[in-house]
Design a protein around this motif. Structure first.
Motif, PDB file in Angstrom:
ATOM      1  N   THR A  33      53.780   7.111  47.157  1.00  0.00           N
ATOM      2  CA  THR A  33      54.134   5.843  46.529  1.00  0.00           C
ATOM      3  C   THR A  33      55.568   5.501  46.925  1.00  0.00           C
ATOM      4  O   THR A  33      56.473   6.329  46.795  1.00  0.00           O
ATOM      5  N   THR A  80      61.687  -4.809  41.404  1.00  0.00           N
ATOM      6  CA  THR A  80      61.224  -3.749  42.305  1.00  0.00           C
ATOM      7  C   THR A  80      59.781  -4.022  42.702  1.00  0.00           C
ATOM      8  O   THR A  80      59.058  -4.743  42.023  1.00  0.00           O
ATOM      9  N   SER A 106      65.148   2.097  48.888  1.00  0.00           N
ATOM     10  CA  SER A 106      63.756   2.543  48.768  1.00  0.00           C
ATOM     11  C   SER A 106      63.740   4.018  48.376  1.00  0.00           C
ATOM     12  O   SER A 106      64.640   4.774  48.722  1.00  0.00           O
ATOM     13  N   GLU A 138      58.760   2.952  46.293  1.00  0.00           N
ATOM     14  CA  GLU A 138      59.332   1.964  45.391  1.00  0.00           C
ATOM     15  C   GLU A 138      60.568   1.381  46.070  1.00  0.00           C
ATOM     16  O   GLU A 138      61.437   2.112  46.534  1.00  0.00           O
ATOM     17  N   THR A 187      56.306  -1.774  44.230  1.00  0.00           N
ATOM     18  CA  THR A 187      55.743  -0.447  44.424  1.00  0.00           C
ATOM     19  C   THR A 187      54.460  -0.581  45.231  1.00  0.00           C
ATOM     20  O   THR A 187      53.649  -1.464  44.963  1.00  0.00           O
ATOM     21  N   TYR A 188      54.312   0.277  46.233  1.00  0.00           N
ATOM     22  CA  TYR A 188      53.099   0.255  47.047  1.00  0.00           C
ATOM     23  C   TYR A 188      52.823   1.651  47.586  1.00  0.00           C
ATOM     24  O   TYR A 188      53.693   2.521  47.570  1.00  0.00           O
TER      25      TYR A 188
END
Length: 108
Positions: free
Chosen positions: A93, A79, A103, A95, A81-82
């Motif tokens: 956030t 995965t 997503s 993921e 994450t941003y």
């Protein structure tokens, strides 16, 4: 298998098994499209002569392949994450599962 040769418009698109008439598709779908995620297509040599004699201007040129057997993936899903901004400016956030493409949005 795709819809049979008829004048009705199908709701779903499946690959046809004939090569002497046009593909039968749902509105907006192309000749090699399918709404079955497990269906695969391969190019084929169409019978243009039979299609022309029947009065068809186009002819199907793809056939369905046998369905693949699903294999279980080994290991853990990867995965990423941003952070991203919603249209109202709120920071959230995100993921994303790299294996499945799914997503999810968290926070905000």
């Amino acid at each position: 298998m795709a819809a049979k040769n008829s004048t009705s418009t199908p709701e779903e698109t499946r690959l046809d098994e004939h090569l002497d008439a046009p593909s039968t598709t749902a509105p907006g779908d192309g000749p090699a499209d399918t709404t079955d995620p497990d269906e695969r297509a391969t190019s084929a040599t169409p019978d243009k002569g039979a299609a022309a004699q029947a009065g068809h201007g186009t002819v199907n040129a793809v056939l369905p392949l046998p369905k693949r057997k699903a294999t279980a993936r080994a290991g853990k899903d990867r995965t990423e994450t941003y952070t991203a901004l919603r249209p109202d400016g709120t920071e959230v956030t995100v993921e994303r599962n790299i294996e499945t493409g799914e997503s999810s949005v968290k926070g905000g």
